[in-house]
Structure formats: C-alpha cells, structure tokens
Design a protein around this motif. Structure first.
Motif, PDB file in Angstrom:
ATOM      1  N   PRO A 190       0.860  -1.147  -0.071  1.00 59.19           N
ATOM      2  CA  PRO A 190      -0.025   0.180   0.187  1.00 59.19           C
ATOM      3  C   PRO A 190       0.741   1.304   0.114  1.00 59.19           C
ATOM      4  CG  PRO A 190      -0.757  -1.673   1.548  1.00 59.19           C
ATOM      5  CD  PRO A 190       0.317  -2.303   1.188  1.00 59.19           C
ATOM      6  N   ASP A 191       0.670   2.343  -1.092  1.00 63.61           N
ATOM      7  CA  ASP A 191       1.535   3.281  -1.179  1.00 63.61           C
ATOM      8  C   ASP A 191       0.800   4.466  -1.723  1.00 63.61           C
ATOM      9  OD1 ASP A 191       0.999   2.278  -3.722  1.00 63.61           O
ATOM     10  OD2 ASP A 191       2.958   2.913  -4.588  1.00 63.61           O
ATOM     11  N   PRO A 192       0.028   5.078  -0.772  1.00 66.71           N
ATOM     12  CA  PRO A 192      -0.737   6.166  -1.270  1.00 66.71           C
ATOM     13  C   PRO A 192       0.357   7.561  -1.455  1.00 66.71           C
ATOM     14  CG  PRO A 192      -0.813   6.135   1.319  1.00 66.71           C
ATOM     15  CD  PRO A 192      -0.064   4.702   0.730  1.00 66.71           C
ATOM     16  N   GLY A 193      -0.272   8.191  -2.520  1.00 68.01           N
ATOM     17  CA  GLY A 193       0.612   9.254  -2.841  1.00 68.01           C
ATOM     18  C   GLY A 193       1.191  10.153  -1.833  1.00 68.01           C
ATOM     19  N   SER A 194       0.709  10.066  -0.451  1.00 71.83           N
ATOM     20  CA  SER A 194       0.989  10.879   0.511  1.00 71.83           C
ATOM     21  C   SER A 194       2.112   9.986   1.488  1.00 71.83           C
ATOM     22  CB  SER A 194       0.070  11.183   1.703  1.00 71.83           C
ATOM     23  OG  SER A 194      -0.708  10.221   1.952  1.00 71.83           O
ATOM     24  N   LYS A 195       2.611   8.884   0.939  1.00 75.08           N
ATOM     25  CA  LYS A 195       3.383   7.905   1.608  1.00 75.08           C
ATOM     26  C   LYS A 195       4.389   8.390   2.353  1.00 75.08           C
ATOM     27  CE  LYS A 195       6.447   6.303  -1.775  1.00 75.08           C
ATOM     28  NZ  LYS A 195       7.037   4.867  -2.418  1.00 75.08           N
ATOM     29  N   ASP A 196       5.050   9.529   2.066  1.00 81.17           N
ATOM     30  CA  ASP A 196       6.146   9.937   2.682  1.00 81.17           C
ATOM     31  C   ASP A 196       5.922  11.041   3.946  1.00 81.17           C
ATOM     32  OD1 ASP A 196       8.063   9.082   0.953  1.00 81.17           O
ATOM     33  OD2 ASP A 196       8.010  10.756  -0.308  1.00 81.17           O
ATOM     34  N   LEU A 224       1.150  18.514  -4.402  1.00 82.60           N
ATOM     35  CA  LEU A 224       2.008  19.721  -3.955  1.00 82.60           C
ATOM     36  C   LEU A 224       1.735  20.701  -5.242  1.00 82.60           C
ATOM     37  CD1 LEU A 224       5.627  18.241  -2.979  1.00 82.60           C
ATOM     38  CD2 LEU A 224       4.017  19.419  -1.471  1.00 82.60           C
ATOM     39  N   ALA A 225       1.869  20.147  -6.381  1.00 77.84           N
ATOM     40  CA  ALA A 225       1.674  21.319  -7.416  1.00 77.84           C
ATOM     41  C   ALA A 225       0.150  21.886  -7.467  1.00 77.84           C
ATOM     42  CB  ALA A 225       1.320  20.231  -8.988  1.00 77.84           C
ATOM     43  N   PHE A 226      -0.689  20.991  -7.006  1.00 79.95           N
ATOM     44  CA  PHE A 226      -1.915  21.734  -6.825  1.00 79.95           C
ATOM     45  C   PHE A 226      -1.901  22.751  -5.827  1.00 79.95           C
ATOM     46  CE2 PHE A 226      -4.093  17.609  -8.509  1.00 79.95           C
ATOM     47  CZ  PHE A 226      -3.785  17.982  -9.917  1.00 79.95           C
ATOM     48  N   ASP A 227      -1.075  22.577  -4.546  1.00 78.59           N
ATOM     49  CA  ASP A 227      -1.142  23.353  -3.630  1.00 78.59           C
ATOM     50  C   ASP A 227      -0.586  24.786  -4.067  1.00 78.59           C
ATOM     51  OD1 ASP A 227      -2.018  21.615  -1.890  1.00 78.59           O
ATOM     52  OD2 ASP A 227      -0.222  20.848  -1.129  1.00 78.59           O
TER      53      ASP A 227
END
Length: 456
Positions: free
Chosen positions: A122-128, A315-318
């Motif tokens: 499981p590796d959501p885009g927010s995994k970090d 991050l790009a959308f932010d």
C-alpha cells in the motif's frame, strides 16, 4: 476519577490552533479544550476513560494529512494525537508480517521491510508524510493497489482502545483465521468513530522485481480512459496504471520537467513487475484507443522519475490559491464517461478541474483549482462531481474517507438499511457518542444524514 494523562496534555491556545485541522478545504476546525500527544497506550486509555466519564468528545489524530476533515477539532473536544506512537515493534521475516504503532510513516515502514527483502505494497501518494494509523482509519489505497490491494487487504490484526478506555485486540498473526466476527475490518475505514487504533499487524510480501514502465500519450483524457477499460478488460493486471490530464500535467511541470511532448492532452503510466509482455499489451491497447505515442522505458530509473512526477500532483495543486480534491471511484467501463463529465462540470461552473488518479481502479481525484472569489462555484462543482460518480454506479470516496466533507453525501450513497446498520454499530461501540462525533455519520439515528437521504 480519571484525569487526562500528566505530561502529555496541553491547553496552550497556540498549540491547539496548530492542531485544529487536517488538509481538507471548506472544513474549518473548532476550538479544542485540550490536546493529548500520546506517547503510550496508557495515555490513550486514560484520555478515553476521562472523556467517557465526563461526556467530552475526542477527536483522534495522526499525521493530519487527510483530505476530508476527519481529524478537525470540534468545539470543546480533546484532540488525541497518536503521531508520537511511531515505533516499528517487530518485523517477522519468516511469517512475513510487521507489527507497528499507528504513528509510523508509510514510507518508513516500506523502507524498513525492504531492508529485509520484504515488501509492503500500500503506497498512497502521501506515503512520505501519512501514517499507518491514518492509512488504516481511511483504508487508504495508492499507486500499487490495482495489483496488490488497499491497506485493508494487508491488515491482519489491531490493538484498539474503545470509547470507555478498554483495550481490545482483534484479528490474528496467522495467514488464515475465521473465529468470530471480523472485527478487524470493521475498524478499518472507520475514521476514528469506533475506537482509537494503537497497534497494527500487517502482512508483507516478498520483495518484487523492480518494475518496468511505459507511458502512453493522448490528445484527450477520454481516450486515455477508454484505454484503461480496453487493457484491463483483456485480463492484464499491471502494478500501476495512473492517469494525468492536461491541467494536471501543466501543474506538475511547474515543479518538475516531465519531458512530455508539448500540448499533450493526457498520459497513462503503466508499470509491470512480471516482464515486458504486459507493457507490450498496454501499447497495443493504447494505440487502439488513439494514443499518439507509447514509450517503454528501458531503464527502471526512468520509470522512477515518471512516478516521482505523478506523486507531485498534490504539491503542484497546492501552488494554486485554493484546491478542493475530490475522490470518486467508478466502474472502469465508465471511466471515460467520468472524465468527460468532469471536464463538462469544470466548464459549466467556470473553474479549472485537474483530473489525476488511479485509473486502473477507476479511482480519480479531480481537483477543483480556484481563487477565493470562486469558492461558491468550486463547492458546486465538487458536489456535481460526486453526483456524477454516483450516477455512474460509483462511490463518493475511493480512499480519502468521508470525514466531515462528504458526510451528507454518504446518506445518498447508502440505502436505509445500511444507514441503520451504521448507527447501530456506532451506538454499540460508542454509546455516549464521544468518538469523533459528526464524522462519517451523524451520531444519532434520525439526524440530518437520514433527513438528507430521504430528500435526495
């Protein structure tokens, strides 16, 4: 009488304000009365015992990376943050399991097990930045869930502190086990409304081969959506099948040069860990569905760079003045219709919508990008996207959870019997309604959620 845990509790207004919200838009946080930064299971126990005795609401929190307002403060509540419970307690190589506390960051666990030749998929885009506890609470998915499954598919057991402070263990360490009700997966996706997770036992897999990557370019995102149904309908199951449309590519390109042809309308990124044949079939499907070009990367490092770019979407959308991220999932046969409908909704409401997501699962994350003068239009567009997802036989959330942001929409997705079952479970585990009240469902039957369901 029980008190809040000494040494872990603060009522400093500035600290409380800094913990008041997650990352959701249009979900303001209330004014908490205290914050408990738990450093032990006993801190969690004492907090819930005190809250249960005094009828005070408790909002469980982790890394607060959620996008649905599920960790936002409620006026007068105690914020119970478990991010300091961040230890990997055990990695059992022979049994291929790990036991972790809820504050462990997803990428930290993945790196630790990789050192032992194992793999946590499981590796959501927010995994970090997202934690295992939060992943479990929302049943998070990710890039690789198309082939390997979502978080809940890897949860074997939990330690949970229920509303009155009792500690309960669910599930097991074994690969199989059906003794009693499946309480483990009742808590998976419950968003802190039934109990506070303090330990997670997860299944692991042997380390997979480093994947090969292919990228297909299209003039339109609709053609990319058609490719997904064509390719997967032929029986292939790659590790990754991700889509980015023109607005998302343009946003990400401001942070990283993706090396894509100028003016590309959409891309699909496919990864396979079983060999080139899956990618050859991907190329065939893509070209059949009007791909302008398909490139298969010879070097796995090139694929890593592409996936790194895909993960930059958030991050790009932010970088925009405001962003409202949707999370609808539809049957794959309707993916092209969803993409086309999202484009029309953006035009209708006069807002920019960037569509990116886990195309292989039919789970897209249309992001409404706007300035504050467009707030009303953005909210209407957001609702129209959710309505479209339901009309296409889908769901209002594939992995971000319901939280506060989508609570009223849940009543439109569930039937009356399912809503009744939700209320019965909530009342059984939390009879005083102190755990994350007002999230997912209203705390009492016959409330606003039921009313919305009857009027929808």
């Amino acid at each position: 009488m029980t008190s809040l845990p000494a040494g872990a509790t603060t009522d400093d207004p500035d600290v409380l304000a800094s913990y008041a919200t997650d990352r959701a838009t249009f979900c303001p946080g209330g004014r908490a009365r205290a914050l408990v930064r738990a450093r032990s299971v006993q801190d969690v126990v004492e907090t819930l015992q005190w809250a249960h005795e005094n009828g005070v609401p408790v909002v469980p929190q982790g890394a607060r990376t959620g996008l649905s307002g599920g960790a936002n403060a409620i006026d007068g509540c105690v914020l119970l943050n478990v991010s300091k419970l961040d230890q990997i307690l055990e990695i059992d190589v022979e049994e291929q399991i790990a036991v972790v506390q809820p504050g462990v960051i997803n990428a930290t666990l993945a790196a630790a097990v990789a050192e032992k030749g194992l793999y946590y998929p499981p590796d959501p885009g927010s995994k970090d930045i997202s934690s295992i506890g939060g992943n479990v609470a929302t049943n998070a998915g990710g890039m690789c869930c198309l082939k390997y499954g979502v978080t809940g598919d890897f949860v074997r057991g939990l330690q949970v502190v229920v509303a009155d402070g009792r500690v309960m263990r669910t599930g097991r360490r074994t690969a199989k086990g059906v003794a009693g009700y499946d309480l483990t997966h009742l808590f998976v996706g419950s968003e802190g409304t039934l109990g506070v997770i303090t330990e997670v036992t997860v299944a692991l897999r042997p380390a997979a081969a480093r994947p090969l990557t292919a990228v297909a370019f299209f003039d339109t995102a609709i053609d990319a959506g058609r490719t997904v149904a064509d390719y997967l309908g032929a029986g292939f199951r790659p590790v990754v099948l991700e889509l980015m449309d023109r607005p998302s590519i343009e946003a990400i390109s401001k942070l990283q040069d993706l090396g894509f042809p100028p003016g590309v309308g959409a891309v699909l990124i496919a990864q396979s860990d079983v060999g080139a044949s899956e990618l050859t079939a991907f190329e065939v499907s893509a070209r059949r569905c009007a791909a302008t070009d398909v490139i298969v990367a010879d070097d796995p490092a090139e694929g890593d760079l592409l996936m790194q770019g895909r993960r930059l979407a958030g991050l790009a959308f932010d970088e925009y003045p405001a962003c409202l991220v949707d999370d609808v999932c539809v049957p794959r046969r309707h993916l092209a219709a969803l993409i086309e409908g999202v484009e029309q909704i953006g035009e209708e409401y006069g807002v920019l919508v960037a569509c990116v997501g886990h195309a292989g699962d039919g789970n897209m994350h249309p992001a409404v990008l706007f300035d504050h003068s467009q707030a009303d239009a953005a909210q209407r567009a957001f609702g129209a996207i959710m309505r479209l997802g339901l009309d296409l036989g889908g769901t209002i959330t594939g992995e971000h959870g319901v939280g506060l942001l989508k609570r009223e929409w849940l009543a439109r997705e569930l039937d009356e019997a399912a809503l009744w079952a939700h209320h019965q479970l909530k009342n059984a585990f939390d009879p005083r309604g102190i755990l994350n009240p007002g999230r997912v469902i209203n705390s009492t039957p016959g409330g606003r959620a039921d009313a919305d369901r009857r009027s929808s």
